[in-house]
Design a protein around this motif. Structure first.
Motif, PDB file in Angstrom:
ATOM      1  N   GLN A 170       0.847  -1.196   0.000  1.00 46.22           N
ATOM      2  CA  GLN A 170       0.000   0.000   0.000  1.00 46.22           C
ATOM      3  C   GLN A 170       0.882   1.246   0.000  1.00 46.22           C
ATOM      4  O   GLN A 170       2.075   1.176   0.265  1.00 46.22           O
ATOM      5  CB  GLN A 170      -0.894   0.007   1.247  1.00 46.22           C
TER       6      GLN A 170
ATOM      7  N   LEU B  12       1.882   3.548  -2.268  1.00 49.78           N
ATOM      8  CA  LEU B  12       2.770   4.041  -3.322  1.00 49.78           C
ATOM      9  C   LEU B  12       2.131   5.147  -4.151  1.00 49.78           C
ATOM     10  O   LEU B  12       0.960   5.080  -4.499  1.00 49.78           O
ATOM     11  CB  LEU B  12       3.121   2.910  -4.295  1.00 49.78           C
ATOM     12  N   MET B  13       2.933   6.142  -4.493  1.00 48.12           N
ATOM     13  CA  MET B  13       2.510   7.084  -5.524  1.00 48.12           C
ATOM     14  C   MET B  13       2.669   6.432  -6.898  1.00 48.12           C
ATOM     15  O   MET B  13       3.337   5.412  -7.048  1.00 48.12           O
ATOM     16  CB  MET B  13       3.336   8.371  -5.441  1.00 48.12           C
ATOM     17  N   GLN B  14       2.038   7.044  -7.913  1.00 47.50           N
ATOM     18  CA  GLN B  14       2.101   6.493  -9.263  1.00 47.50           C
ATOM     19  C   GLN B  14       3.507   6.632  -9.862  1.00 47.50           C
ATOM     20  O   GLN B  14       4.284   7.485  -9.430  1.00 47.50           O
ATOM     21  CB  GLN B  14       1.064   7.191 -10.147  1.00 47.50           C
TER      22      GLN B  14
ATOM     23  N   ALA C 234      -1.717   8.836  -4.175  1.00 43.48           N
ATOM     24  CA  ALA C 234      -1.570   8.348  -2.798  1.00 43.48           C
ATOM     25  C   ALA C 234      -2.110   9.373  -1.816  1.00 43.48           C
ATOM     26  O   ALA C 234      -1.874  10.568  -1.958  1.00 43.48           O
ATOM     27  CB  ALA C 234      -0.100   8.055  -2.480  1.00 43.48           C
TER      28      ALA C 234
END
Lengths: 237, 237, 237, 237, 237, 237
Positions: free
Chosen positions: D40, D42-44, D161
């Motif tokens: 869970q 994470l940014m893109q 996120a």
């Protein structure tokens, strides 16, 4: 919130908005509701209806799925109550066709009023014929497996917007907006004021009044330094 | 295959699938055929119909073109036989309008049932009025030159799928799928079984049966560790 | 041109093309006009109509705006004369919904025949119902502020095309083309010749004549080295 | 949370993670921490370092800005405490250069250890020379205005996120991960276990042991139906 | 070929190009080899090295995987022979980090000279430190599951190029090119001629000779209608 | 301007900016020059250096080419004078490698100080080794043909910016900016003022002064309604 340690969790018996509130919000449309919320809650513009004229409004039941895997769409079906909108987020960008006419038939039979999915769908001609309103970020025939657990009715980030189970989700040709359960009454009140104002404005604009005057923008524009010059007075270059 | 040393080659008198097989496959739709093939043969989701309702199914005649150059579309026309689908790949991503209403008129007159092109098309209103089904990755008015040789009826990679001359190409609102000539009978058989099963399933789902039960998914979900919790029992955070 | 030192300038009383010329150009469509111009003046393919069937043609009044800020759309309204097309460029890529049904009502009341905007629009269902033709690079409900000056009726680059105030802007399903004021007569003449030729060609192609022969392409193809081989004569690999 | 009615709010005196915890997490790297969180946070992948080797780890102070407007970056500066990471979300996709070497100089002087911004930055050569670690979704010289209020230290969605003020943000060449304040201890414990296991595994793999055996995958692969065939035994097609 | 009915197949004991041929091709670089092949065999430009200076050349062992699932990367490891390049295609666009430093350690220990993957990788700093050359279409920390069978050593389409097991794959800063096993000798011969010619040309160009003259382009340009005009003779507009 | 009826035109003997002015502008960098121009003249952020540290500044000689065709790059070479920057626009988005080490060798020998191209380049390792500064929108090995006339030294739109022959083009890690010939002196003057101010500001910010105070932003923020609240005083939700 959003701090769930475990995957593979289904949250049941969620609180929902009232059907009456959903119906009320549906009258205003996405643009007005988004403004009434203080310009919050919109999904990104990549989220589009799969057929012209699709609209939906209801309480969110949510699912978090993995790319290429639609197992949780079968799990979330059992949590649908009449008036619900199923909202599906994916752990990665994915265009696979996770939802088709069989699931659409099932969701509709269970009372769902639509689907919002940050992934692909297929059988779009058949879904439009039902009709079952769907907003997605892709259309593609590719099938998916049923192999990995996600979760149901946890908060998810779908196309850039936070959706908590029970929030009202409203979608039309302009996009998708999420109204948190705790703010529904406030947003309805603000939307009503805004919609009333727009009716008056529309009539004046239709009669040819300039919005510059209707909104009294000239003083601020002048203060900001806006200047007017005739084209014929521009120096030659 | 795919090892052609020379460019500028037109392969004539290709083997094709039978018209009867193409008609049979057309009944199933892209999603079902793709499943019947073992989830193979799909073009990427960027390949879309240029007008609503466009569908096509037939044997592929192929062309490989260069960006901004549609010379080979005129060459491939001579190879069209009634029932064919023209499939055009390009050596680079290109949105130029390589195909317009004149070529659509010509291709239709020669018996083609549609076009699949990994590039742009133009005159889309006129093409829709004919109607001539076209799937493309772009719509744009920009015209093209006729200066550089490509090839006709060689294997091409179009929008991520390998297309060999004579393969059956099927396209609808869900995308485009390619059925290799050698697998047509097998795919038809598998698609028929799948379609029959779906009819039964659809009726049960429409009656409210859960897919969890219809597909007997609960044991596998439990084994994978899926857990249920009432929202009111979630610990506060 | 394009060397304006100051922002916040509104140029008034611009020269425009004649209404008759705009009507004449509108008959030809974007693809033909773009060809008649020597394949110049097209906007990029990301510029699309917001509803099926939208077309427009008229003299450009231009606005340069900032991302998330539609203040200048109110300023440009006052410069609209009957028959004008409003062309909006933005200093950065932006999908915010800068234009909605209130502005559409206003622009229409003031005589505008359409909008071309390199940014987002909203209220698209309402705008289609008016109807008011709009071409945009995005559809999104997100609202904008009115805080920063841009300019009106300066030359702008919109979706990759230079638009000078008074140029004729023509848009249909194939895209958007800009005809400089100084070239209107020449382009009309060239378009008429081209359109006449196409009518003749279309009839021949509909009768089954190959474009290879109609355009006498075989000698050039042969000179370039095009070779034909029967599939059955290909060596096995 | 996330239900703030008002824009233009600065939340002060936020709770933060301890510096020791941030230092501990920094040792593991983004991939390990993301795994330790249950995949869970994470940014893109569009969020990238602006220079090679940039890494950062600290408590988040957040800002929500509008496209083309960096006013709130000046407001957030006052809220920086030593060890903080500034996290900037934008209400729309925007590539404008909101942050440059002057703000980098200021943020560093105030004790910030880096910036994560879902928009553009500029002066990247100068920022790399300082050095001040920055992760952004764009690099562009375009300047921004200071005209519209956003908010500071509210929860934001940054590159997909959710970031709440005080969360630990960790970034390296693999991306950016957010560890909620309430989960820091748990995640550290899980990351330590994972890191220890990886050291053992790495040695075995470096010695040539197959991961098929190390992870005992063969029974599951066989159960799933994996079959082996020598290339020379494949039927000709 | 490409007509495999079954998924979940591992093809073993594949034919490979010789190590000597791979070494020879590596000397020429991707641009020259692609030209020597008749401008065929290139992957799309989205396939990039994960660290500066990465290059690779060897015989392909292939894997077809599903989005978010790297199970087959463990299966393909057993098929690696010294000098091989692992080529991974995915059934959908996917940026998940399917490959990290543990697999890099393993692949290197088994003799692989690099990886080409149409998906994401992670641990890129550690992989660069090994060093193990990797070309990918994404970098992202997100972990993957091991749940669904793909296949190993079947023909795959990777980033738009057909790769058959045993083909030589060559990658450098300009991209990735695939040389079919059957064409290796022919391509080496053509590349040697081309490289020799380029050395001569480079010297002449470095001495200031115009390529217009070196390639004798003036007659063709004149025939095509190229005209020269002094800027001072352009008519004013 | 931009109203050229004919394609296939080479404009010779163009007016250029002085070498001294180009050297002066180069000192300021793209961000400062863009600000000094009133935030005008920037190319889009997709235009990037092909190797770290590349910078360039000089007078533009321009070429308009077609996708997949680099013929005009040979024609423009003859128009290069010492200190020039070659600027290449393409009539469609195209990633083909139009420029490689041979042309880089030639352009450098002829005195060019760099290239800005809205298309692809190849041989990037060799070009970096020369070194010859190049900014492009793609890197790809694919070769191009020499078949269709474009033009040289006409005004072009390159990556969203209008470039007229003789304009100064400046590029660094932050992007590319175009200074019209007629505005060079004015822009240099404005840039000098801006650069001087920044030096003073940088010192104050490095000493810990808040930009809120340095720019006296507090009154405007207060007027706009910015409010401060301690996190511990936020109502629970």
């Amino acid at each position: 919130m959003m701090h769930y340690e475990k995957q593979g969790m289904v949250v049941t018996d969620i609180r929902r908005a009232s059907a009456a509130d959903a119906q009320t919000l549906a009258r205003f449309g996405v643009a007005t509701v988004h403004e009434a919320m203080g310009r919050q809650g919109l999904m990104q513009p990549s989220m589009r209806p799969i057929y012209p004229g699709a609209t939906l409004c209801g309480s969110a039941v949510t699912a978090l799925v993995h790319p290429g895997d639609n197992w949780m769409l079968h799990v979330v079906a059992e949590q649908i109550r009449p008036g619900d909108v199923v909202v599906v987020a994916c752990t990665a960008n994915n265009t696979d066709g996770m939802f088709g006419d069989l699931l659409a038939t099932s969701f509709k039979a269970l009372g769902a009023v639509g689907l919002v999915i940050d992934a692909g769908v297929r059988d779009v001609a058949e879904i439009a014929a039902i009709p079952f309103p769907v907003f997605s970020t892709a259309i593609h025939a590719r099938g998916t497996v049923k192999a990995t657990l996600g979760s149901v009715n946890i908060p998810v980030i779908c196309a850039g917007a936070l959706v908590q189970p029970g929030d009202i989700v409203l979608a039309d040709a302009d996009g998708v907006v999420v109204v948190p359960l705790a703010r529904v009454s406030e947003v309805i009140a603000a939307a009503e004021i805004r919609a009333a104002l727009e009716t008056t404005k529309r009539a004046k604009l239709a009669a040819g009044e300039l919005s510059l005057d209707l909104y009294n923008m000239r003083p601020a524009l002048q203060a900001a330094g806006l200047t007017y010059i005739r084209q014929s007075d521009l120096r030659e270059e």
